[in-house]
Scaffold this active site. Structure first.
Site, mmCIF file in Angstrom:
data_model
loop_
_atom_site.group_PDB
_atom_site.id
_atom_site.type_symbol
_atom_site.label_atom_id
_atom_site.label_comp_id
_atom_site.label_asym_id
_atom_site.label_seq_id
_atom_site.Cartn_x
_atom_site.Cartn_y
_atom_site.Cartn_z
ATOM 1 N N GLU B 62 48.518 47.948 85.760
ATOM 2 C CA GLU B 62 49.911 48.291 85.444
ATOM 3 C C GLU B 62 50.653 47.137 84.756
ATOM 4 O O GLU B 62 51.868 47.139 84.700
ATOM 5 C CB GLU B 62 50.630 48.675 86.740
ATOM 6 N N HIS B 68 54.050 29.755 86.773
ATOM 7 C CA HIS B 68 53.909 28.349 86.402
ATOM 8 C C HIS B 68 54.670 27.572 87.449
ATOM 9 O O HIS B 68 55.876 27.796 87.626
ATOM 10 C CB HIS B 68 54.455 28.084 84.999
#
Lengths: 128, 128
Positions: B62, B68
Site C-alpha cells: 500500500e 531518517h
C-alpha cells in the site's frame, strides 16, 4: 548531519504507461536521478506488483527517493528528500522528464526545522 | 489500485537517543508499525550511518514507510504513505510511541488526487 532537509513531493500525470510498468527502467532512472543531484546511493529496493505498478526506494546518504507508479492512470507518485546542499528538484525534474510526464504538481516541504510549512512550487502542464 | 493515497509526514522530536541509533530496533518498530496498520510488507531496507543515524524504508503493498533519524538532535523524520483503506496514523503514532518522542508535528498530504493540499493534523508536546 544537519536535520534540515528539503522534501519534494511530485505528482506526475500523463506519464508513459510502458515506462511506469518497467521496474528495471525505473530503478535505473532513480539511481541516475540521485547521482545527478549529487547524492551518494546507499540502498536500492524496488518491487513490481501484479498486474501492474512499481514501488521502489533509493536510500541516499542525504535521505531518500521513492516512487509508486500507477500505469493504469499514467500517474507516478514521487518523493525526493535531501539533506545538505543538494537540490532535490534536479532529481525530480529528471524523473519527470524520463517518465515523459505531461503534467505535474510539485510541493516542497522543509523538514527538521520545527513547524512544517509546505509550499507549492509548480503546477505544470507540459506540451510534449 | 486506486491512486488515492494518504501521506503522513511526522516530525518527531525529543526521541530516545539510544533508540534512534539502534538500526535493528528501528527496523523492527517499522515492520511492526506497518503490520499494525494492516499493511503487507514487501521490501525492507535500512542503513546505519557513521558516527550516528539510521535511514530506512519499508515498502508495503500500500506504498511505504521511511525514517531518517538524527540521534544528535533527538529527531526522527518519518513518512507513512498508504493507499486503500489503511490509516497511516496507526503506524506513525506507534512509531512515535516506540521512539519515546516527547513532541511532534504531523501533517497529512493527500496523494494521487490532483492538487496537493497538505493539512496540519497535530502539534503535540507530550509529557512523558
Amino acid at each position: 548531519m544537519d536535520t534540515m532537509g528539503r522534501h519534494v513531493i511530485a505528482e506526475l500525470w500523463g506519464c508513459n504507461v510502458e515506462k511506469l510498468n518497467n521496474m528495471d527502467l525505473i530503478e535505473q532512472v532513480f539511481v541516475d536521478a540521485a547521482l545527478k543531484a549529487g547524492a551518494e546511493v546507499r540502498e536500492v529496493a524496488f518491487h513490481k506488483f501484479a498486474p501492474h505498478g512499481v514501488s521502489g526506494v533509493v536510500i541516499i546518504s542525504e535521505s531518500h527517493l521513492t516512487i509508486h507508479s500507477f500505469p493504469e492512470h499514467g500517474y507516478a507518485s514521487i518523493d525526493v528528500y535531501t539533506c545538505g546542499d543538494l537540490d532535490p528538484h534536479l532529481a525530480s525534474n529528471y524523473i519527470a522528464q524520463e517518465l515523459h510526464s505531461t503534467s505535474s504538481e510539485v510541493i516542497e516541504v522543509p523538514r527538521g526545522m520545527g513547524p512544517v510549512q509546505p509550499k507549492k512550487v509548480a503546477v505544470e502542464a507540459n506540451q510534449t
